[in-house]
Design a protein around this motif. Structure first.
Motif, PDB file in Angstrom:
ATOM      1  N   LYS A   1      26.562 -56.479  46.701  1.00 27.29           N
ATOM      2  CA  LYS A   1      25.610 -55.195  45.980  1.00 27.29           C
ATOM      3  C   LYS A   1      26.319 -55.007  44.673  1.00 27.29           C
ATOM      4  O   LYS A   1      27.640 -54.698  44.738  1.00 27.29           O
ATOM      5  N   VAL A   2      25.594 -54.964  43.622  1.00 28.23           N
ATOM      6  CA  VAL A   2      26.122 -54.634  42.364  1.00 28.23           C
ATOM      7  C   VAL A   2      25.587 -53.228  41.834  1.00 28.23           C
ATOM      8  O   VAL A   2      24.534 -52.990  42.025  1.00 28.23           O
ATOM      9  N   ILE A   3      26.487 -52.478  41.322  1.00 24.48           N
ATOM     10  CA  ILE A   3      25.923 -51.224  40.840  1.00 24.48           C
ATOM     11  C   ILE A   3      26.519 -51.045  39.220  1.00 24.48           C
ATOM     12  O   ILE A   3      27.740 -51.528  38.908  1.00 24.48           O
TER      13      ILE A   3
ATOM     14  N   LEU B   1      28.558 -47.456  47.428  1.00 25.94           N
ATOM     15  CA  LEU B   1      28.416 -48.655  48.041  1.00 25.94           C
ATOM     16  C   LEU B   1      28.848 -48.632  49.527  1.00 25.94           C
ATOM     17  O   LEU B   1      28.531 -49.047  50.501  1.00 25.94           O
TER      18      LEU B   1
ATOM     19  N   GLN C   1      26.524 -47.911  51.835  1.00 21.64           N
ATOM     20  CA  GLN C   1      25.242 -48.811  52.330  1.00 21.64           C
ATOM     21  C   GLN C   1      26.019 -50.050  53.145  1.00 21.64           C
ATOM     22  O   GLN C   1      25.603 -51.059  53.193  1.00 21.64           O
TER      23      GLN C   1
ATOM     24  N   GLY D   1      18.833 -59.244  42.888  1.00 26.50           N
ATOM     25  CA  GLY D   1      18.708 -58.301  41.947  1.00 26.50           C
ATOM     26  C   GLY D   1      18.720 -58.739  40.543  1.00 26.50           C
ATOM     27  O   GLY D   1      18.921 -60.168  40.525  1.00 26.50           O
TER      28      GLY D   1
END
Lengths: 357, 310
Positions: A184-186, A204, A207, A353
């Motif tokens: 997961k990229v923020i 993160l 999640q 994404g």
């Protein structure tokens, strides 16, 4: 807010440099930093490089720096002030200083500029960067092994090739050792904002992510992980104070030898515009000690990988690798060329994404 | 898009954590501005509070002493501003900006030996059974003390400004210092007290960042929160209860966009991050368009120096 800072920075500069020394003797070298020197990460290590220059040349050199300079037009004023006040060499140490550096360099052909992590050069502008993706291969491998939820997180700063390379390299190597891993990229859209970096870490963790790789400059993600649980890595600095957990290892940027060499080149007149891109083999990227929390066989595996990169026998981007849409990028055994890497603007297969524009 | 993984309760809890420091600082600044003083040094007082709170917590092992130290630190810094602007009648904008610079530098100096240290952890409210209730348990009954305290301050400021004699005097001073002076009120004293309150609130907000939100000390760690607090005061059009709305909007959008990204929702982060500032500008435009409303809300003597002789 920005305007205020700008006015202040301008005023501070005017005061700071108005009493500048009579040019002659020591070579004046300036550094423009994106964060405070006490960030414990990116800027801190650039400043260690600056200090190393002072130690290497003693009173033959005089260094100055301006910290927390916003990227963009504000940076131009800082650089102009430096050039006007007799600096012979100016290091601009963030990607966002690229165009400002080129603009100011045009006006001061006799001043040498060195821009970190960019790709635009000029007769008096060199670029230099480190192959952080080599370190990401190692931290990605560790992350793939250490995650229990099979979810790893990446706190990205800005969608620029350097960061995208880091995301790809981390994911590629995590996936190789753990086929079930998700990433997961923020995008934080900042290099330095401890509060936001901590919030991103929390988001993160909420999640189900349990190992986080950060591409921002402060130690905040590690501080948050220390409190909330989970693992992370030192970024741009060793951050050993968070070992053995949550810090598993680190990617350290060692700018000192390069800075000393370039200042030396200005002194003896041999300075030329170059594009330097060094990594683990040259020592510009160092890997921090592996934490004892990592199982021994994993430690051995990543040590082997590190040795391979150092010896030039292993390249982190070795095929087969597909792009995100499934089209082939690298064939089996094929190695990515530097041109593609330098301008990397695509995710590899398996990352979910889109890259923001 | 799969929103089911977005946990609204967890989101609300992190939102309240993110909003608390800016709400505290904004409440303090609101009182300052209501008294007719514009203190642009919020960022400096916050960061100084952050390091005072952190250093004292680490050295004494007591977060409570840290919190008190943060408020004292913020107050002391604000009083230097108060001295400059109220006694020496120096320009408030320039003095406030100088205070920010000074606070950032001083905090960096004090904080040199405190990087990379973990502060003592802050106790959270934990009432058996009640804190474990679904939804309202985590949102209402499991925060740290400061979150509750910030609501007490919010209610207190609201009540004070609207329903007490002291609040009326403070507003009178902010609206027309000459008239208030003619009535025999001590303009300078009232303003100094307001400035000190603003400093304490900003210091507390800063300590919240360094002790709870992150928790660690890093130079420049408030990263502009003080400026956001200033924007919130305008956004709230100098009304305390709207400060809560503003803080949740500014803090909430950050949290929401980070969480949406973690979920993998396709959003344009840049626009979302811009939203609170756009709203502030719109509020300013609306206010300036309706001169009656503007004169009702913005303190008429805001930013003007006062001397009894004038």
């Amino acid at each position: 807010m920005k305007l205020m800072k700008t006015i202040l920075a301008g005023a501070a500069l005017a005061v700071g440099f108005s009493g500048a020394a009579l040019a002659d003797d020591p070579v004046k070298v300036g550094f423009v930093y994106v964060g405070p020197v006490g960030d414990g990460g990116w800027t801190y290590y650039h400043d260690l490089g600056r200090i190393a220059v002072e130690e290497a040349y003693g009173d033959k050199v005089e260094t100055t720096f301006v910290e927390s300079v916003p990227e963009g037009a504000d940076a131009e004023r800082v650089m102009t002030q430096m050039a006007l006040s007799g600096h012979k060499l100016i290091f601009t140490t963030s990607f966002g200083y690229m165009d400002p550096t080129i603009n100011v360099a045009k006006k001061f052909p006799n001043v040498k500029f060195e821009h970190a992590t960019g790709y635009k050069t000029a007769p008096n502008v060199s670029t230099y960067s480190a192959r952080f993706y080599e370190g990401r291969a190692i931290t990605g491998t560790i992350a793939g092994h250490m995650t229990k939820t099979n979810k790893i997180g990446y706190i990205a700063s800005f969608p620029i090739p350097e960061v995208i390379r880091g995301i790809n390299s981390s994911f590629l190597h995590a996936k190789r050792v753990n086929p079930d891993v998700e990433m997961k990229v923020i995008w934080a859209y900042t290099w330095f904002d401890p509060g936001k970096e901590a919030d991103a870490t929390s988001a993160l963790l909420d999640q189900g992510v349990d190992v986080i790789l950060a591409h921002t400059d402060s130690t905040a993600p590690l501080a948050k992980l220390a409190e909330a649980g989970g693992y992370g890595f030192g970024q741009a600095a060793d951050m050993i104070q968070y070992a053995p957990a949550p810090r598993l290892s680190s990617i350290i940027d060692d700018w000192a030898p390069y800075y000393i060499a370039r200042v030396g080149a200005v002194m003896d007149g041999s300075w030329e515009s170059v594009s330097t891109w060094h990594g683990i083999p040259e020592g510009m990227v160092a890997i921090g000690e592996f934490s004892e929390v990592i199982p021994e066989d994993v430690r051995n595996q990543v040590q082997e990988m590190k040795d391979g990169i150092a010896a030039g026998t292993y390249h982190p981007f070795t095929g087969p690798i597909n792009k995100q849409d499934g089209s082939a990028w690298l064939a089996d055994g094929e190695i990515a060329d530097d041109g593609t890497l330098a301008g990397m603007n695509f995710y590899i297969e398996g990352i979910v994404g889109d890259i923001p524009n | 898009m799969d929103f089911s993984a977005l946990n609204p309760v967890a989101l609300m809890v992190t939102l309240m954590v993110a909003a608390t420091p800016i709400m505290l600082a904004a409440l303090g600044e609101l009182v300052v501005e209501k008294s007719g003083v514009l203190n642009l040094g919020v960022e400096g007082m916050m960061i100084f509070g952050a390091i005072c709170g952190f250093a004292v917590s680490v050295d004494t092992g007591s977060v409570w002493l840290g919190i008190i130290a943060a408020m004292i630190g913020g107050t002391l810094l604000s009083l230097t501003f108060g001295f400059l602007t109220q006694y020496l009648l120096s320009n408030q904008v320039a003095s406030g900006l100088a205070l920010t610079l000074f606070g950032l530098g001083l905090a960096a100096l004090v904080g040199q030996s405190y990087t990379g240290i973990k502060p003592p952890s802050f106790p959270k409210l934990d009432i058996p059974f009640i804190s474990d209730l679904p939804v309202i348990g985590p949102i209402l009954f499991s925060h740290d003390f400061i979150v509750y305290f910030s609501f007490i301050i919010l209610g207190g400021v609201w009540y004070f400004l609207n329903y007490t004699r002291g609040g009326l005097i403070l507003r009178a001073v902010g609206e027309s210092h000459d008239a208030a002076h003619a009535l025999g009120y001590k303009v300078v004293r009232v303003r100094l007290m307001a400035i000190a309150f603003g400093g304490a609130c900003a210091g507390l907000g800063g300590a919240y960042v360094s002790l709870i939100r992150v928790p660690q000390w890093t130079e420049g760690m408030t990263a502009g929160a003080g400026w956001i607090a200033l924007a919130i005061v305008v956004f709230a059009s100098w009304k305390p209860l709207r400060v809560l709305l503003g803080a949740w909007l500014f803090g909430g959008i950050t949290i929401l966009q980070l969480n949406l990204q973690a979920l993998g929702v396709e959003i344009d982060v840049a626009y979302l991050s811009m939203a609170p500032y756009l709203v502030t500008i719109i509020v300013l435009v609306i206010m300036s368009a309706d001169s009656k409303r503007a004169s009702l809300n913005a303190p008429a003597s805001l930013g003007k120096a006062f001397h009894a002789s004038s």
